[in-house]
Write a protein that holds these residues in place. Structure first.
Motif, PDB file in Angstrom:
ATOM      1  N   ALA A   1       0.759  -1.169  -0.103  1.00 21.37           N
ATOM      2  CA  ALA A   1      -0.054  -0.096   0.118  1.00 21.37           C
ATOM      3  C   ALA A   1       0.936   1.207  -0.100  1.00 21.37           C
ATOM      4  O   ALA A   1       0.483   2.326  -0.501  1.00 21.37           O
ATOM      5  CB  ALA A   1      -0.761   0.174   1.208  1.00 21.37           C
ATOM      6  N   ALA A   2       2.132   0.983   0.654  1.00 18.65           N
ATOM      7  CA  ALA A   2       3.030   2.291   0.618  1.00 18.65           C
ATOM      8  C   ALA A   2       3.737   2.605  -0.776  1.00 18.65           C
ATOM      9  O   ALA A   2       4.538   3.378  -0.577  1.00 18.65           O
ATOM     10  CB  ALA A   2       4.074   2.094   1.809  1.00 18.65           C
ATOM     11  N   THR A   3       3.790   1.637  -1.596  1.00 16.12           N
ATOM     12  CA  THR A   3       4.376   1.395  -2.726  1.00 16.12           C
ATOM     13  C   THR A   3       3.366   1.712  -4.114  1.00 16.12           C
ATOM     14  O   THR A   3       3.257   0.736  -4.716  1.00 16.12           O
ATOM     15  CB  THR A   3       5.553   0.656  -2.955  1.00 16.12           C
ATOM     16  OG1 THR A   3       4.721  -0.833  -2.734  1.00 16.12           O
ATOM     17  CG2 THR A   3       6.510   0.889  -2.090  1.00 16.12           C
ATOM     18  N   PRO A   4       2.460   2.532  -4.055  1.00 19.51           N
ATOM     19  CA  PRO A   4       1.209   2.590  -4.908  1.00 19.51           C
ATOM     20  C   PRO A   4       1.730   2.318  -6.561  1.00 19.51           C
ATOM     21  O   PRO A   4       1.068   1.667  -7.341  1.00 19.51           O
ATOM     22  CB  PRO A   4       0.647   3.988  -4.732  1.00 19.51           C
ATOM     23  CG  PRO A   4       1.737   4.792  -4.483  1.00 19.51           C
ATOM     24  CD  PRO A   4       2.660   3.973  -3.402  1.00 19.51           C
ATOM     25  N   TYR A   5       3.067   3.089  -6.903  1.00 20.48           N
ATOM     26  CA  TYR A   5       3.318   2.634  -8.254  1.00 20.48           C
ATOM     27  C   TYR A   5       3.750   1.135  -8.525  1.00 20.48           C
ATOM     28  O   TYR A   5       3.205   0.683  -9.646  1.00 20.48           O
ATOM     29  CB  TYR A   5       4.610   3.641  -8.560  1.00 20.48           C
ATOM     30  CG  TYR A   5       5.118   3.401 -10.151  1.00 20.48           C
ATOM     31  CD1 TYR A   5       4.180   3.842 -11.276  1.00 20.48           C
ATOM     32  CD2 TYR A   5       6.189   3.095 -10.340  1.00 20.48           C
ATOM     33  CE1 TYR A   5       4.765   3.493 -12.529  1.00 20.48           C
ATOM     34  CE2 TYR A   5       6.809   2.664 -11.739  1.00 20.48           C
ATOM     35  CZ  TYR A   5       5.841   3.188 -12.699  1.00 20.48           C
ATOM     36  OH  TYR A   5       6.480   2.941 -14.040  1.00 20.48           O
ATOM     37  N   LEU A   6       4.298   0.678  -7.736  1.00 23.61           N
ATOM     38  CA  LEU A   6       4.661  -0.806  -7.886  1.00 23.61           C
ATOM     39  C   LEU A   6       3.390  -1.656  -7.957  1.00 23.61           C
ATOM     40  O   LEU A   6       3.207  -2.628  -8.732  1.00 23.61           O
ATOM     41  CB  LEU A   6       5.823  -1.357  -6.945  1.00 23.61           C
ATOM     42  CG  LEU A   6       7.172  -0.805  -7.117  1.00 23.61           C
ATOM     43  CD1 LEU A   6       7.905  -1.459  -5.809  1.00 23.61           C
ATOM     44  CD2 LEU A   6       7.639  -1.282  -8.211  1.00 23.61           C
ATOM     45  N   SER A   7       2.453  -1.321  -6.905  1.00 25.23           N
ATOM     46  CA  SER A   7       1.269  -2.024  -7.044  1.00 25.23           C
ATOM     47  C   SER A   7       0.355  -1.882  -8.300  1.00 25.23           C
ATOM     48  O   SER A   7      -0.372  -2.615  -8.758  1.00 25.23           O
ATOM     49  CB  SER A   7       0.260  -1.778  -5.708  1.00 25.23           C
ATOM     50  OG  SER A   7       0.853  -2.234  -4.595  1.00 25.23           O
ATOM     51  N   LYS A   8       0.642  -0.618  -9.028  1.00 25.87           N
ATOM     52  CA  LYS A   8      -0.122  -0.153 -10.070  1.00 25.87           C
ATOM     53  C   LYS A   8       0.314  -0.988 -11.242  1.00 25.87           C
ATOM     54  O   LYS A   8      -0.304  -1.602 -12.073  1.00 25.87           O
ATOM     55  CB  LYS A   8      -0.255   1.066 -10.264  1.00 25.87           C
ATOM     56  CG  LYS A   8      -0.769   1.831 -11.637  1.00 25.87           C
ATOM     57  CD  LYS A   8      -0.582   2.927 -11.984  1.00 25.87           C
ATOM     58  CE  LYS A   8      -1.037   3.383 -13.255  1.00 25.87           C
ATOM     59  NZ  LYS A   8      -1.027   4.833 -13.537  1.00 25.87           N
TER      60      LYS A   8
ATOM     61  N   GLU B   1      -1.826  -3.812 -13.314  1.00 24.42           N
ATOM     62  CA  GLU B   1      -2.545  -3.411 -14.501  1.00 24.42           C
ATOM     63  C   GLU B   1      -1.743  -4.413 -15.433  1.00 24.42           C
ATOM     64  O   GLU B   1      -2.272  -4.616 -16.608  1.00 24.42           O
ATOM     65  CB  GLU B   1      -1.922  -1.870 -14.801  1.00 24.42           C
ATOM     66  CG  GLU B   1      -2.811  -0.894 -14.055  1.00 24.42           C
ATOM     67  CD  GLU B   1      -2.500   0.446 -14.555  1.00 24.42           C
ATOM     68  OE1 GLU B   1      -1.367   0.614 -15.358  1.00 24.42           O
ATOM     69  OE2 GLU B   1      -3.326   1.419 -14.187  1.00 24.42           O
ATOM     70  N   CYS B   2      -0.678  -4.830 -15.172  1.00 25.45           N
ATOM     71  CA  CYS B   2       0.320  -5.694 -16.169  1.00 25.45           C
ATOM     72  C   CYS B   2       0.037  -7.265 -16.012  1.00 25.45           C
ATOM     73  O   CYS B   2       0.354  -8.082 -17.018  1.00 25.45           O
ATOM     74  CB  CYS B   2       1.775  -5.554 -16.044  1.00 25.45           C
ATOM     75  SG  CYS B   2       2.142  -3.555 -16.611  1.00 25.45           S
ATOM     76  N   PHE B   3      -0.524  -7.789 -14.739  1.00 22.83           N
ATOM     77  CA  PHE B   3      -0.319  -9.079 -14.343  1.00 22.83           C
ATOM     78  C   PHE B   3      -1.610  -9.578 -13.833  1.00 22.83           C
ATOM     79  O   PHE B   3      -2.606  -9.088 -13.467  1.00 22.83           O
ATOM     80  CB  PHE B   3       0.978  -9.455 -13.469  1.00 22.83           C
ATOM     81  CG  PHE B   3       2.232  -8.946 -14.195  1.00 22.83           C
ATOM     82  CD1 PHE B   3       2.698  -9.683 -15.200  1.00 22.83           C
ATOM     83  CD2 PHE B   3       3.071  -7.805 -13.814  1.00 22.83           C
ATOM     84  CE1 PHE B   3       4.080  -9.515 -15.759  1.00 22.83           C
ATOM     85  CE2 PHE B   3       4.130  -7.657 -14.139  1.00 22.83           C
ATOM     86  CZ  PHE B   3       4.657  -8.356 -15.399  1.00 22.83           C
ATOM     87  N   ASP B   4      -1.511 -11.261 -14.069  1.00 20.54           N
ATOM     88  CA  ASP B   4      -2.835 -11.773 -13.502  1.00 20.54           C
ATOM     89  C   ASP B   4      -2.875 -11.926 -11.932  1.00 20.54           C
ATOM     90  O   ASP B   4      -2.446 -12.784 -11.613  1.00 20.54           O
ATOM     91  CB  ASP B   4      -2.633 -13.088 -14.182  1.00 20.54           C
ATOM     92  CG  ASP B   4      -3.810 -14.101 -13.506  1.00 20.54           C
ATOM     93  OD1 ASP B   4      -4.918 -13.523 -13.057  1.00 20.54           O
ATOM     94  OD2 ASP B   4      -3.619 -15.412 -13.769  1.00 20.54           O
TER      95      ASP B   4
END
Length: 298
Positions: A74-81, A85-88
């Motif tokens: 949750a503290a790393t929103p870009y990685l979570s995005k 968006e890219c993976f299953d």
């Protein structure tokens, strides 16, 4: 499904957003790593998605629901995005950022302790921050470098390892998928965004030379002179791993050579210790089985 090690695509990162997330991870308190016996030197793992949703939970295990985002995720929103968006994510079971600095990921085989069929697991590695002198190695594929953004499928049921010979960060996003509900799944299922899949990208392979038998024998005899107790085994393993970077041999030969060094000492306790290391790391092990090693000697 036979998932051989291969380079299957590339993610183009927003460097500014990526740096923000990596800074957050750098500032997190250090935890005792669940798998710290698999690293020598500095090896730090942060769980972004896992079974429990707790960032302090670093253990991989079988379970039958999608991974839960942790506090670190949750503290790393870009990685979570990127992950969402890219993976299953339905079949995602763990997402970790793994940092190796001036250290070794000890050659090992993954999933030995898991009960499910091993061909239902897919692990991919995506470098987020890398350096020119960091390497990966796999039993059949050889030695190679992972470049930033590369999407590597790793055949982690074969012996493999990694080395960073520098004091610079080498951070990799590691994603584990499990397809227990699909018969003969193809690795392409991991991609939610097919545009990042590109198997035409040429990997950065490391050219190695043949090591003559007499040269290897001389080196093993030299190593045996500094093999005085069990704590020395990890130090010798690191040296043998460095040799593996430059000379042609499968990863499993590192353990064969380590045991040969032990035999040269004529110490049965050292031979048995090295044989146990080989069994634990690339042979067979039980869930929660540990193999304590002396830390910080890289």
């Amino acid at each position: 499904m036979v998932t051989a090690t291969r380079l299957v695509g590339r993610v183009k990162f927003d460097d500014a957003l990526l740096k923000q997330d990596l800074k957050v991870l750098s500032e997190l308190p250090l935890l005792r790593e669940q798998y710290d016996e698999f690293g020598s030197g500095t090896w730090i793992n942060h769980s972004l998605w896992n079974r429990t949703g707790e960032w302090t939970d670093t253990q991989y295990s079988d379970y039958d629901h999608p991974a839960i985002r942790t506090q670190a995720g949750a503290a790393t929103p870009y990685l979570s995005k990127i992950i969402e968006e890219c993976f299953d994510i339905e079949h995602l079971r763990m997402a970790r950022v793994r940092n190796l600095v001036d250290g070794l990921v000890i050659p090992h085989t993954d999933f030995l302790e898991l009960s499910e069929e091993k061909d239902r697991y897919i692990r991919i590695l995506i470098p987020l921050e890398t350096c020119i002198d960091s390497y990966h190695t796999e039993e059949n594929f050889g030695v190679f470098r992972m470049r930033k953004g590369d999407i590597w499928i790793l055949e982690s049921t074969l012996p493999h390892g990694a080395l960073n010979l520098t004091s610079d960060n080498r951070r990799i996003l590691s994603l584990d998928f499990q397809y227990a509900d699909i018969l003969n799944p193809h690795y392409s299922l991991i991609f939610k965004d097919p545009s990042i899949r590109d198997e035409s990208i040429r990997p950065a392979l490391v050219s190695r030379t043949k090591l003559e038998a007499e040269d290897l024998q001389d080196y093993l005899e030299l190593l045996s002179t500094s093999f005085n107790d069990k704590d020395d085994a990890e130090h010798i393993l690191v040296k043998l791993s460095k040799v593996h970077l430059r000379f042609e041999s499968p990863v499993s030969d590192i353990y064969k050579n380590l045991t040969e060094v032990a035999k040269m000492t004529r110490r049965q306790d050292l031979v048995e210790h090295c044989e146990k290391m080989q069994r634990f790391y690339i042979g067979s092990r039980l869930m929660n089985e540990r193999f304590p090693l002396r830390r910080g000697i890289y």
